[in-house]
Design an enzyme around this catalytic site. Sequence first.
Site, mmCIF file in Angstrom:
data_model
loop_
_atom_site.group_PDB
_atom_site.id
_atom_site.type_symbol
_atom_site.label_atom_id
_atom_site.label_comp_id
_atom_site.label_asym_id
_atom_site.label_seq_id
_atom_site.Cartn_x
_atom_site.Cartn_y
_atom_site.Cartn_z
ATOM 1 N N ARG A 1 -22.734 17.906 -53.367
ATOM 2 C CA ARG A 1 -23.112 17.888 -51.948
ATOM 3 C C ARG A 1 -23.572 19.270 -51.470
ATOM 4 O O ARG A 1 -22.976 20.273 -51.806
ATOM 5 C CB ARG A 1 -21.905 17.440 -51.107
ATOM 6 C CG ARG A 1 -22.120 17.613 -49.603
ATOM 7 C CD ARG A 1 -21.235 16.716 -48.798
ATOM 8 N NE ARG A 1 -19.860 17.201 -48.714
ATOM 9 C CZ ARG A 1 -18.921 16.581 -47.996
ATOM 10 N NH1 ARG A 1 -19.200 15.472 -47.335
ATOM 11 N NH2 ARG A 1 -17.704 17.059 -47.970
ATOM 12 N N ARG B 1 -8.074 16.388 -51.776
ATOM 13 C CA ARG B 1 -8.544 15.732 -50.546
ATOM 14 C C ARG B 1 -8.551 14.220 -50.700
ATOM 15 O O ARG B 1 -8.169 13.496 -49.786
ATOM 16 C CB ARG B 1 -9.941 16.235 -50.183
ATOM 17 C CG ARG B 1 -9.889 17.642 -49.631
ATOM 18 C CD ARG B 1 -11.251 18.279 -49.618
ATOM 19 N NE ARG B 1 -12.163 17.580 -48.743
ATOM 20 C CZ ARG B 1 -13.483 17.591 -48.897
ATOM 21 N NH1 ARG B 1 -14.024 18.226 -49.901
ATOM 22 N NH2 ARG B 1 -14.229 16.967 -48.039
ATOM 23 N N ARG C 1 -6.941 9.871 -38.999
ATOM 24 C CA ARG C 1 -6.580 9.937 -40.410
ATOM 25 C C ARG C 1 -5.090 9.694 -40.625
ATOM 26 O O ARG C 1 -4.645 9.610 -41.770
ATOM 27 C CB ARG C 1 -6.920 11.320 -40.936
ATOM 28 C CG ARG C 1 -8.403 11.515 -41.345
ATOM 29 C CD ARG C 1 -8.443 12.273 -42.550
ATOM 30 N NE ARG C 1 -9.349 13.110 -43.209
ATOM 31 C CZ ARG C 1 -10.578 13.477 -43.023
ATOM 32 N NH1 ARG C 1 -11.235 13.093 -42.000
ATOM 33 N NH2 ARG C 1 -11.188 14.264 -43.856
ATOM 34 N N ARG D 1 -19.874 23.531 -49.715
ATOM 35 C CA ARG D 1 -18.593 23.793 -49.053
ATOM 36 C C ARG D 1 -17.538 24.240 -50.053
ATOM 37 O O ARG D 1 -17.443 23.679 -51.143
ATOM 38 C CB ARG D 1 -18.124 22.508 -48.343
ATOM 39 C CG ARG D 1 -18.749 22.351 -46.974
ATOM 40 C CD ARG D 1 -18.562 20.983 -46.410
ATOM 41 N NE ARG D 1 -17.177 20.522 -46.374
ATOM 42 C CZ ARG D 1 -16.812 19.353 -45.873
ATOM 43 N NH1 ARG D 1 -17.721 18.545 -45.366
ATOM 44 N NH2 ARG D 1 -15.559 18.989 -45.877
ATOM 45 N N LYS E 1 -19.889 8.853 -44.923
ATOM 46 C CA LYS E 1 -19.744 8.659 -43.477
ATOM 47 C C LYS E 1 -20.757 9.500 -42.691
ATOM 48 O O LYS E 1 -21.436 8.999 -41.804
ATOM 49 C CB LYS E 1 -18.317 9.029 -43.031
ATOM 50 C CG LYS E 1 -17.223 8.253 -43.745
ATOM 51 C CD LYS E 1 -15.842 8.663 -43.265
ATOM 52 C CE LYS E 1 -15.499 10.119 -43.522
ATOM 53 N NZ LYS E 1 -15.423 10.476 -44.958
HETATM 54 P P1 ADP Z 1 -15.416 14.899 -45.467
HETATM 55 O O1 ADP Z 1 -16.708 15.203 -44.775
HETATM 56 O O2 ADP Z 1 -15.483 15.300 -46.885
HETATM 57 O O3 ADP Z 1 -14.951 13.506 -45.221
HETATM 58 P P2 ADP Z 1 -14.154 16.229 -43.375
HETATM 59 O O4 ADP Z 1 -15.319 17.100 -43.046
HETATM 60 O O5 ADP Z 1 -13.929 15.028 -42.568
HETATM 61 O O6 ADP Z 1 -14.289 15.840 -44.880
HETATM 62 O O7 ADP Z 1 -12.818 17.061 -43.363
HETATM 63 C C1 ADP Z 1 -12.743 18.368 -43.886
HETATM 64 C C2 ADP Z 1 -11.327 18.881 -43.662
HETATM 65 O O8 ADP Z 1 -11.068 18.991 -42.253
HETATM 66 C C3 ADP Z 1 -10.223 17.963 -44.181
HETATM 67 O O9 ADP Z 1 -9.952 18.203 -45.555
HETATM 68 C C4 ADP Z 1 -9.049 18.360 -43.277
HETATM 69 O O10 ADP Z 1 -8.486 19.599 -43.682
HETATM 70 C C5 ADP Z 1 -9.741 18.596 -41.941
HETATM 71 N N1 ADP Z 1 -9.788 17.362 -41.112
HETATM 72 C C6 ADP Z 1 -10.888 16.662 -40.755
HETATM 73 N N2 ADP Z 1 -10.569 15.609 -39.975
HETATM 74 C C7 ADP Z 1 -9.216 15.624 -39.840
HETATM 75 C C8 ADP Z 1 -8.283 14.800 -39.164
HETATM 76 N N3 ADP Z 1 -8.658 13.703 -38.471
HETATM 77 N N4 ADP Z 1 -6.973 15.130 -39.257
HETATM 78 C C9 ADP Z 1 -6.567 16.204 -39.955
HETATM 79 N N5 ADP Z 1 -7.394 17.032 -40.615
HETATM 80 C C10 ADP Z 1 -8.723 16.763 -40.557
HETATM 81 P P1 ADP Z 2 -18.541 11.972 -46.004
HETATM 82 O O1 ADP Z 2 -19.046 12.394 -44.638
HETATM 83 O O2 ADP Z 2 -17.950 10.602 -45.996
HETATM 84 O O3 ADP Z 2 -17.644 12.977 -46.628
HETATM 85 P P2 ADP Z 2 -21.301 12.459 -46.886
HETATM 86 O O4 ADP Z 2 -22.122 11.630 -45.983
HETATM 87 O O5 ADP Z 2 -21.282 13.920 -46.673
HETATM 88 O O6 ADP Z 2 -19.795 11.847 -46.970
HETATM 89 O O7 ADP Z 2 -21.777 12.128 -48.392
HETATM 90 C C1 ADP Z 2 -21.167 12.777 -49.498
HETATM 91 C C2 ADP Z 2 -22.243 13.128 -50.531
HETATM 92 O O8 ADP Z 2 -22.723 11.919 -51.139
HETATM 93 C C3 ADP Z 2 -23.467 13.820 -49.963
HETATM 94 O O9 ADP Z 2 -23.922 14.728 -50.933
HETATM 95 C C4 ADP Z 2 -24.462 12.675 -49.732
HETATM 96 O O10 ADP Z 2 -25.807 13.122 -49.833
HETATM 97 C C5 ADP Z 2 -24.127 11.728 -50.870
HETATM 98 N N1 ADP Z 2 -24.265 10.302 -50.519
HETATM 99 C C6 ADP Z 2 -24.030 9.699 -49.330
HETATM 100 N N2 ADP Z 2 -24.218 8.358 -49.407
HETATM 101 C C7 ADP Z 2 -24.589 8.105 -50.694
HETATM 102 C C8 ADP Z 2 -24.924 6.887 -51.421
HETATM 103 N N3 ADP Z 2 -24.910 5.679 -50.829
HETATM 104 N N4 ADP Z 2 -25.253 7.015 -52.715
HETATM 105 C C9 ADP Z 2 -25.266 8.222 -53.334
HETATM 106 N N5 ADP Z 2 -24.950 9.401 -52.707
HETATM 107 C C10 ADP Z 2 -24.614 9.344 -51.405
#
Ligand code: ADP
Ligand code: ADP
Length: 226
Positions: free
Chosen positions: A134, A178, A95, A167, A20
């Site tokens: 990542r 998660r 979420r 992270r 995302k």
């Molecule tokens: P990722 O980038 O791996 O999708 P996020 O950065 O969105 O993860 O989220 C990291 C953490 O922040 C989650 O594990 C949760 O603890 C918190 N978080 C993020 N968005 C939300 C939300 N909409 N509601 C509740 N907790 C959230």
């Molecule tokens: P999210 O915000 O949904 O948690 P990220 O954009 O941070 O996800 O992506 C998670 C990890 O996967 C990062 O290390 C990113 O560089 C990698 N990544 C993102 N898109 C792709 C893809 N299409 N193929 C392979 N790796 C990807």
Amino acid sequence: MALHRHDEVVLLLGAPGAGKGTQARFLIELLGVPHVASGDLLREHRQRGTDLGKAAQSYMDRGDLVPDDLVVDMIVDRLTRPDAEAGALLDGFPRTIAQAEALERRLQRLGGTIRVAVYVEVPRDVLVERLAGRWMCRSCQATFHELFNPPDRAGTCDTCEGELFQRADDKREVVANRVNVYLRDTLSVIERYESHGVLRRIDGNQSIAAVKAALRQAVGLEPIPA
Ligand code: ADP
Ligand code: ADP
Ligand code: ZN
């Protein structure tokens, strides 16, 4: 074609690691709206040591969701800023059903709508590999992957030259929780948008470029080929 209507939001849904954040950086350029990522905002609060940041800390470290009321207030506050007047790209929010309802109430009050909710689908084992490799920028929260999307210079952000770090919640033990939490609590949100007719599913298990192309189509920036 930017978003014209007041408060027309695009939702980016998908489990942690779905890509995302990576895609949001392209999409905001195309849509001309700000990237509002709940996780990024929470991490900024933690860095600044605010009350919200302190309250969110233990949940985030375990990979559990931060309580709805805290997250909803934070997002509503963010959407009130002038740069979000034409809309926003919401990443990682809502979420839960309670968060989805809070968003709908706010949009209703302002005459806004959800233009589309895009669900980026990626198999569980791929999510784990992506999160384990990542690297995130300390300054701008851009993400890279040591194998799949490496930065030009190891340890340094391509965009802002900030320092890259891994992270704490990307550790394998926390990642499993998660992903489980996402599938447990957020699938009902996806079903909700499906029943409202605003959901588009995208295969996120393709190259970054292929996902980008699918997303452009899903948000209506490109016609669907005949
Ligand atoms: P990722 O980038 O791996 O999708 P996020 O950065 O969105 O993860 O989220 C990291 C953490 O922040 C989650 O594990 C949760 O603890 C918190 N978080 C993020 N968005 C939300 C939300 N909409 N509601 C509740 N907790 C959230
Ligand atoms: P999210 O915000 O949904 O948690 P990220 O954009 O941070 O996800 O992506 C998670 C990890 O996967 C990062 O290390 C990113 O560089 C990698 N990544 C993102 N898109 C792709 C893809 N299409 N193929 C392979 N790796 C990807
Ligand atoms: Zn950076």
